[in-house]
Design a protein around this motif. Structure first.
Motif, PDB file in Angstrom:
ATOM      1  N   SER A  80       0.883  -1.210   0.110  1.00 36.77           N
ATOM      2  CA  SER A  80      -0.024   0.030  -0.049  1.00 36.77           C
ATOM      3  C   SER A  80       0.875   1.113   0.026  1.00 36.77           C
ATOM      4  O   SER A  80       1.821   1.281   0.440  1.00 36.77           O
ATOM      5  CB  SER A  80      -0.880   0.170   1.375  1.00 36.77           C
ATOM      6  N   GLY A  81       0.292   2.369  -0.419  1.00 40.64           N
ATOM      7  CA  GLY A  81       0.788   3.681  -0.323  1.00 40.64           C
ATOM      8  C   GLY A  81       0.447   3.637   1.191  1.00 40.64           C
ATOM      9  O   GLY A  81      -0.218   3.333   1.769  1.00 40.64           O
ATOM     10  N   VAL A  82       1.408   4.927   1.626  1.00 43.08           N
ATOM     11  CA  VAL A  82       1.283   5.211   3.293  1.00 43.08           C
ATOM     12  C   VAL A  82       0.474   6.690   3.268  1.00 43.08           C
ATOM     13  O   VAL A  82       0.890   7.547   2.583  1.00 43.08           O
ATOM     14  CB  VAL A  82       2.457   5.458   3.967  1.00 43.08           C
ATOM     15  N   TYR A  83      -0.460   6.786   3.864  1.00 46.94           N
ATOM     16  CA  TYR A  83      -1.456   7.882   4.020  1.00 46.94           C
ATOM     17  C   TYR A  83      -1.702   8.353   5.421  1.00 46.94           C
ATOM     18  O   TYR A  83      -2.151   7.426   6.123  1.00 46.94           O
ATOM     19  CB  TYR A  83      -2.885   7.445   3.400  1.00 46.94           C
ATOM     20  N   PHE A  84      -0.865   9.422   5.691  1.00 43.35           N
ATOM     21  CA  PHE A  84      -1.040   9.859   7.006  1.00 43.35           C
ATOM     22  C   PHE A  84      -0.713   8.640   8.075  1.00 43.35           C
ATOM     23  O   PHE A  84      -1.523   8.455   9.123  1.00 43.35           O
ATOM     24  CB  PHE A  84      -2.486  10.552   7.300  1.00 43.35           C
ATOM     25  N   TRP A  85       0.624   7.985   7.838  1.00 44.60           N
ATOM     26  CA  TRP A  85       1.059   6.833   8.728  1.00 44.60           C
ATOM     27  C   TRP A  85       0.259   5.719   8.609  1.00 44.60           C
ATOM     28  O   TRP A  85       0.519   4.935   9.537  1.00 44.60           O
ATOM     29  CB  TRP A  85       1.259   7.594   9.927  1.00 44.60           C
ATOM     30  N   TYR A  86      -0.501   5.569   7.807  1.00 49.44           N
ATOM     31  CA  TYR A  86      -1.419   4.310   7.831  1.00 49.44           C
ATOM     32  C   TYR A  86      -1.509   3.669   6.207  1.00 49.44           C
ATOM     33  O   TYR A  86      -1.376   4.551   5.435  1.00 49.44           O
ATOM     34  CB  TYR A  86      -2.798   4.354   8.294  1.00 49.44           C
TER      35      TYR A  86
END
Length: 156
Positions: free
Chosen positions: A54-60
């Motif tokens: 996954s990409g990381v979006y705001f640390w998740y």
């Protein structure tokens, strides 16, 4: 690698960085299954290795990866790894480790690469990590996967 049954679930959005990453792995090892989440696959008991990308979006990781893992049957005792792309910098390759371990999976490690991002206000300057992921990133991710499978495969 070819004699191992490997599946990778992935979440991608915006620049499609994670999709590019898993497709590069698949182009090298056609036997690896890749599935964008959400998907209908729930029983993974027949796989030797399970990957989450996954990409990381705001640390998740992306929301659909979390939803997919909740649906999975057969993760207990399964050898798992993570792949991530991030425009933010930092170290996020292990951010999904606890989710895997909660479901009884064995976390083997993670690999991350920079991904191009152009969220505002970065879009004013054309974003960061232009041209990433690139061929070197793809080759390094394939090497990571080869090493993890090699180290964690039982002798037959």
């Amino acid at each position: 690698m070819e004699n191992k049954k490997i599946i990778i679930f992935y979440h991608t959005q915006h620049g499609q960085n994670t999709k590019k990453l898993v497709e590069a792995i698949k182009s090298k090892y056609n036997s690896i299954e890749i599935h964008q989440t959400p998907c209908e696959i729930t029983d993974i008991s027949s796989y030797d290795f399970v990957g989450f990308a996954s990409g990381v979006y705001f640390w998740y990781f992306g929301k659909t990866i979390y939803e997919q893992i909740e649906k999975l049957i057969g993760l207990e005792g399964k050898k798992c790894f993570c792949l991530s792309t991030s425009g933010a910098g930092g170290s996020f390759k292990d951010c999904f480790k606890s989710e895997i371990e909660k479901k009884g999976g064995i976390y083997l490690g993670g690999f991350e690469i920079p991904g191009h991002t152009n969220y505002f206000p970065l879009s004013i300057f054309g974003g960061v990590n232009k041209g990433r992921p690139n061929e070197e990133d793809f080759n390094n991710s394939i090497k990571f996967l080869e090493e993890i499978v090699s180290k964690n495969s039982e002798a037959k």
